[in-house]
Enzyme design. Structure first.
Site, mmCIF file in Angstrom:
data_model
loop_
_atom_site.group_PDB
_atom_site.id
_atom_site.type_symbol
_atom_site.label_atom_id
_atom_site.label_comp_id
_atom_site.label_asym_id
_atom_site.label_seq_id
_atom_site.Cartn_x
_atom_site.Cartn_y
_atom_site.Cartn_z
ATOM 1 N N SER A 100 86.165 64.722 -75.001
ATOM 2 C CA SER A 100 85.926 64.437 -76.425
ATOM 3 C C SER A 100 86.129 65.741 -77.176
ATOM 4 C CB SER A 100 84.478 63.967 -76.593
ATOM 5 O OG SER A 100 84.082 64.013 -77.939
ATOM 6 N N TYR A 113 75.258 64.133 -74.946
ATOM 7 C CA TYR A 113 76.700 63.840 -74.954
ATOM 8 C C TYR A 113 77.508 65.139 -75.005
ATOM 9 C CZ TYR A 113 80.995 61.352 -76.459
ATOM 10 O OH TYR A 113 82.265 60.836 -76.565
HETATM 11 P P1 NAD Z 1 83.351 51.821 -75.264
HETATM 12 O O1 NAD Z 1 81.884 51.663 -75.459
HETATM 13 O O2 NAD Z 1 84.280 50.920 -76.010
HETATM 14 O O3 NAD Z 1 83.721 51.726 -73.729
HETATM 15 C C1 NAD Z 1 82.943 52.342 -72.736
HETATM 16 C C2 NAD Z 1 83.278 51.738 -71.404
HETATM 17 O O4 NAD Z 1 82.412 52.321 -70.423
HETATM 18 C C3 NAD Z 1 83.054 50.219 -71.357
HETATM 19 O O5 NAD Z 1 84.045 49.615 -70.567
HETATM 20 C C4 NAD Z 1 81.695 50.116 -70.671
HETATM 21 O O6 NAD Z 1 81.495 48.871 -70.020
HETATM 22 C C5 NAD Z 1 81.809 51.260 -69.694
HETATM 23 N N1 NAD Z 1 80.508 51.675 -69.170
HETATM 24 C C6 NAD Z 1 79.398 52.033 -69.836
HETATM 25 N N2 NAD Z 1 78.400 52.284 -68.967
HETATM 26 C C7 NAD Z 1 78.894 52.075 -67.726
HETATM 27 C C8 NAD Z 1 78.351 52.160 -66.419
HETATM 28 N N3 NAD Z 1 77.065 52.500 -66.215
HETATM 29 N N4 NAD Z 1 79.159 51.876 -65.376
HETATM 30 C C9 NAD Z 1 80.448 51.502 -65.575
HETATM 31 N N5 NAD Z 1 81.012 51.407 -66.786
HETATM 32 C C10 NAD Z 1 80.227 51.687 -67.850
HETATM 33 O O7 NAD Z 1 83.633 53.364 -75.601
HETATM 34 P P2 NAD Z 1 84.991 54.167 -75.910
HETATM 35 O O8 NAD Z 1 84.877 54.673 -77.288
HETATM 36 O O9 NAD Z 1 86.177 53.416 -75.490
HETATM 37 O O10 NAD Z 1 84.756 55.420 -74.949
HETATM 38 C C11 NAD Z 1 85.503 55.678 -73.781
HETATM 39 C C12 NAD Z 1 85.425 57.153 -73.467
HETATM 40 O O11 NAD Z 1 86.019 57.902 -74.517
HETATM 41 C C13 NAD Z 1 83.994 57.680 -73.306
HETATM 42 O O12 NAD Z 1 83.933 58.615 -72.267
HETATM 43 C C14 NAD Z 1 83.755 58.369 -74.645
HETATM 44 O O13 NAD Z 1 82.794 59.388 -74.541
HETATM 45 C C15 NAD Z 1 85.146 58.913 -74.928
HETATM 46 N N6 NAD Z 1 85.364 59.212 -76.351
HETATM 47 C C16 NAD Z 1 85.260 58.246 -77.300
HETATM 48 C C17 NAD Z 1 85.469 58.590 -78.625
HETATM 49 C C18 NAD Z 1 85.369 57.583 -79.741
HETATM 50 O O14 NAD Z 1 85.375 58.004 -80.907
HETATM 51 N N7 NAD Z 1 85.309 56.304 -79.472
HETATM 52 C C19 NAD Z 1 85.776 59.899 -78.979
HETATM 53 C C20 NAD Z 1 85.876 60.852 -77.972
HETATM 54 C C21 NAD Z 1 85.661 60.501 -76.661
#
Ligand code: NAD
Length: 260
Positions: free
Chosen positions: A142, A155
């Site tokens: 991130s 985080y």
């Molecule tokens: P999201 O909530 O849409 O997806 C998260 C995924 O992780 C889902 O498939 C969920 O089921 C899975 N998950 C959660 N807990 C779990 C567990 N205990 N075991 C297995 N799977 C689990 O979130 P996203 O925004 O798509 O995030 C994906 C990644 O990208 C994360 O690591 C997040 O930190 C990173 N990220 C997101 C953003 C953003 O703005 N959305 C920005 C930077 C980084």
């Protein structure tokens, strides 16, 4: 049809992970999906990706906070595909609260899913990658691997940890054809971000519209959310042969956020 390369994408039932799994399947890779959700919806996604792209798509419901389940997931993929060439550590959760109110249990859970799970997937997948002289480890870090924001102590700590882990794995894999890189998105409008808008509003005492305008996109000079397709396309590039000299890189895809 069995393809040349196979991948695990953790947390691929939603958001960025689903877009990455889709891009990999579209490009002819066998994929193991993972993540939480309704079984019938996950099965529909699995079947759709397999049918549309003519690749093998499997699902593991492994809980990324359980080291034992993580090991079982990697073993299942190795058994089914014969190998794991590409490992995308994407599963992640968020919690937003001032540090003195931050639940200790949430801290442990975020560190387990956002940081320790990557250590466990890597330690299980790396031996096979090294022995075959090819591996691509891509971490969904991130912008918070590079800079901090208030109210996100766990985080930010986990994502900074991912940057360190990525560099270490890059050094250990370098002579074995294994690269490790961290992709660092700014704000992407996924369920993870949608959920924190009301939390941020509460923590800061402002409206949800003000959170989007003055907190989330205020940091992002492009003034728009990064898209899941943009992140998936960067991951796909890093997974390919021509990215073999990119390793240990911590790569922002944040609309200029970390230029500040
Ligand atoms: P999201 O909530 O849409 O997806 C998260 C995924 O992780 C889902 O498939 C969920 O089921 C899975 N998950 C959660 N807990 C779990 C567990 N205990 N075991 C297995 N799977 C689990 O979130 P996203 O925004 O798509 O995030 C994906 C990644 O990208 C994360 O690591 C997040 O930190 C990173 N990220 C997101 C953003 C953003 O703005 N959305 C920005 C930077 C980084």
């Amino acid at each position: 049809m069995t393809t040349e390369r196979s991948a695990i994408v953790t947390g691929s039932t939603s958001g960025i992970g689903l877009a990455i799994a889709t891009a990999l399947a579209q490009s002819g890779h066998d994929v193991m999906l993972n993540g939480l959700g309704k079984p019938e919806e996950i099965e529909a996604t699995r079947a759709r990706l397999a049918d549309q792209h003519g690749v093998e798509v499997l699902y593991s419901g492994a809980d990324m906070s359980s080291p034992e389940s993580v090991g079982e997931m990697v073993a299942k993929a190795e058994q089914a595909f014969g190998k794991v060439d590409i490992l995308v550590n994407n599963a992640g959760i968020q919690h937003v609260a001032p540090i003195e109110e931050f639940p200790a249990g949430k801290w442990d859970q975020i560190l387990a899913i956002n940081l320790s799970a990557s250590f466990h997937t890597i330690r299980h997948a790396l031996p096979g990658m090294k022995s075959r002289k090819f591996g691509r480890i891509i971490q969904l870090a991130s912008a918070h691997a590079l800079v901090a924001s208030p109210f996100k102590s766990a985080y930010v700590a986990a994502k900074h940890g991912i940057a360190g882990l990525t560099k270490t794995v890059a050094l250990e894999g370098a002579e074995h054809g294994v690269t490790a890189n961290a992709v660092c998105p700014g704000y992407v409008l996924t369920p993870l971000v949608e959920k924190q808008i009301p939390e941020q509003a509460k923590a800061r005492g402002i409206s949800e519209d003000a959170v989007i305008r003055d907190v989330l996109l205020a940091a992002q000079p492009t003034k728009r959310f990064v898209t899941v397709e943009e992140v998936a396309s960067l991951v796909l590039f890093l997974a390919g042969d021509t990215a073999g000299s990119i390793t240990g890189a911590i790569i922002p895809i944040d609309g200029g956020w970390t230029c500040h």
